[in-house]
Design an enzyme around this catalytic site. Sequence first.
Site, PDB file in Angstrom:
ATOM      1  N   LYS A 215       0.861  -1.185   0.000  1.00  0.00           N
ATOM      2  CA  LYS A 215       0.000   0.000   0.000  1.00  0.00           C
ATOM      3  C   LYS A 215       0.895   1.231   0.000  1.00  0.00           C
ATOM      4  O   LYS A 215       2.081   1.179   0.361  1.00  0.00           O
ATOM      5  CB  LYS A 215      -0.939   0.015   1.214  1.00  0.00           C
ATOM      6  CG  LYS A 215      -0.248  -0.008   2.587  1.00  0.00           C
ATOM      7  CD  LYS A 215       0.081   1.370   3.117  1.00  0.00           C
ATOM      8  CE  LYS A 215       0.775   1.301   4.482  1.00  0.00           C
ATOM      9  NZ  LYS A 215       1.790   2.341   4.670  1.00  0.00           N
TER      10      LYS A 215
ATOM     11  N   PRO B 103       9.960  -4.709  -0.623  1.00  0.00           N
ATOM     12  CA  PRO B 103      11.061  -4.376   0.290  1.00  0.00           C
ATOM     13  C   PRO B 103      10.574  -4.119   1.706  1.00  0.00           C
ATOM     14  O   PRO B 103       9.436  -3.687   1.923  1.00  0.00           O
ATOM     15  CB  PRO B 103      11.655  -3.099  -0.324  1.00  0.00           C
ATOM     16  CG  PRO B 103      11.190  -3.078  -1.726  1.00  0.00           C
ATOM     17  CD  PRO B 103       9.865  -3.758  -1.747  1.00  0.00           C
TER      18      PRO B 103
ATOM     19  N   LEU C 184       5.752   0.460   2.926  1.00  0.00           N
ATOM     20  CA  LEU C 184       4.761  -0.118   2.015  1.00  0.00           C
ATOM     21  C   LEU C 184       3.837  -1.134   2.677  1.00  0.00           C
ATOM     22  O   LEU C 184       2.926  -1.645   2.038  1.00  0.00           O
ATOM     23  CB  LEU C 184       5.475  -0.779   0.829  1.00  0.00           C
ATOM     24  CG  LEU C 184       6.309   0.166  -0.047  1.00  0.00           C
ATOM     25  CD1 LEU C 184       7.083  -0.631  -1.094  1.00  0.00           C
ATOM     26  CD2 LEU C 184       5.432   1.216  -0.719  1.00  0.00           C
TER      27      LEU C 184
ATOM     28  N   SER D 275       2.938  -6.376   7.066  1.00  0.00           N
ATOM     29  CA  SER D 275       1.558  -6.351   7.562  1.00  0.00           C
ATOM     30  C   SER D 275       0.618  -7.056   6.593  1.00  0.00           C
ATOM     31  O   SER D 275      -0.297  -7.778   7.004  1.00  0.00           O
ATOM     32  CB  SER D 275       1.103  -4.898   7.755  1.00  0.00           C
ATOM     33  OG  SER D 275       1.871  -4.251   8.746  1.00  0.00           O
ATOM     34  N   ALA D 276       0.841  -6.846   5.295  1.00  0.00           N
ATOM     35  CA  ALA D 276       0.023  -7.526   4.289  1.00  0.00           C
ATOM     36  C   ALA D 276       0.203  -9.041   4.384  1.00  0.00           C
ATOM     37  O   ALA D 276      -0.772  -9.803   4.307  1.00  0.00           O
ATOM     38  CB  ALA D 276       0.390  -7.032   2.894  1.00  0.00           C
TER      39      ALA D 276
ATOM     40  N   ASP E 235      -1.143  -1.443  11.092  1.00  0.00           N
ATOM     41  CA  ASP E 235      -1.775  -1.347   9.775  1.00  0.00           C
ATOM     42  C   ASP E 235      -2.138  -2.706   9.174  1.00  0.00           C
ATOM     43  O   ASP E 235      -2.569  -2.778   8.034  1.00  0.00           O
ATOM     44  CB  ASP E 235      -0.916  -0.545   8.798  1.00  0.00           C
ATOM     45  CG  ASP E 235       0.472  -1.132   8.592  1.00  0.00           C
ATOM     46  OD1 ASP E 235       0.799  -2.122   9.255  1.00  0.00           O
ATOM     47  OD2 ASP E 235       1.224  -0.582   7.767  1.00  0.00           O
TER      48      ASP E 235
END
Length: 270
Positions: A8, A91, A96, A100-101, A133
Amino acid sequence: MIQFPNAKINLGLQLVEKRPDGFHNLVSCFYPVHWTDALEILPTKGEATFTLSGLPVPGEPTVNLCWKAYQLLRRDFELPSIQMHLHKVIPMGAGLGGGSADAAFTLKILNQQFQLGLSEDALENYARQLGSDCAFFIRNRPVLAVEKGDVFQAVDLNLQGWHVLLVYPNLAISTAEAYAAVSPQFPKKSLETLLSQEVSTWKGEVVNDFEKSLFPKYPVLAEIKQQLYELGAQYASMSGSGSTMYGLFRTAPASPLPFPADYSVWQGVL
């Protein structure tokens, strides 16, 4: 089952105030982009394992957020042993949200693969236990993030068709370092109001508050931002607490791009 956790970017990041718990209240628009890792989870009759490939990930596997997500659900559900493999492309220390993703997608895969029946609200509550996040990546759509970045409000923003160019100068900035030098303050204009205007008006208005303290320390970041504008970006900024810089373009910038070969560069359409 294999899925592709995505990154993100932050469209603006206002650091509003320091909280009694030591965290900061912020306001930021989280917007998903299609730079992805690859995550595969399979049931196994043997011992549960977690393996990695791609970019080197520091730390033991047991401290990885994917593994922590698996252990978190095992506390409440009788999950079988699994083979989990993460191929790391996004990275780290880049602002980015890649880690968390990965954690959020672990929760979603386990919920789907083993039919746990968890709603998106329930998955978000688990994700919040893993990182501020992480919960964003459960629904994975543009939101206005407030408080610690884990409370979401709807935002009327559609950048579909815009081209985005991300540049990571292989400079990892820890969250602790980024927050150490900031001076939070309430903004004069709300981010929601600023984002409701044309993208061409965002320059100088939609600001990432981390840039003020990090640019003097890492001049290369300001240099990349200027290069993005020279390439024709309508808007350029740092994502999160750095150090990825991104630009929004009406059309793809002309090649060749002026960035060193050791930088990580990704571009695509929102």
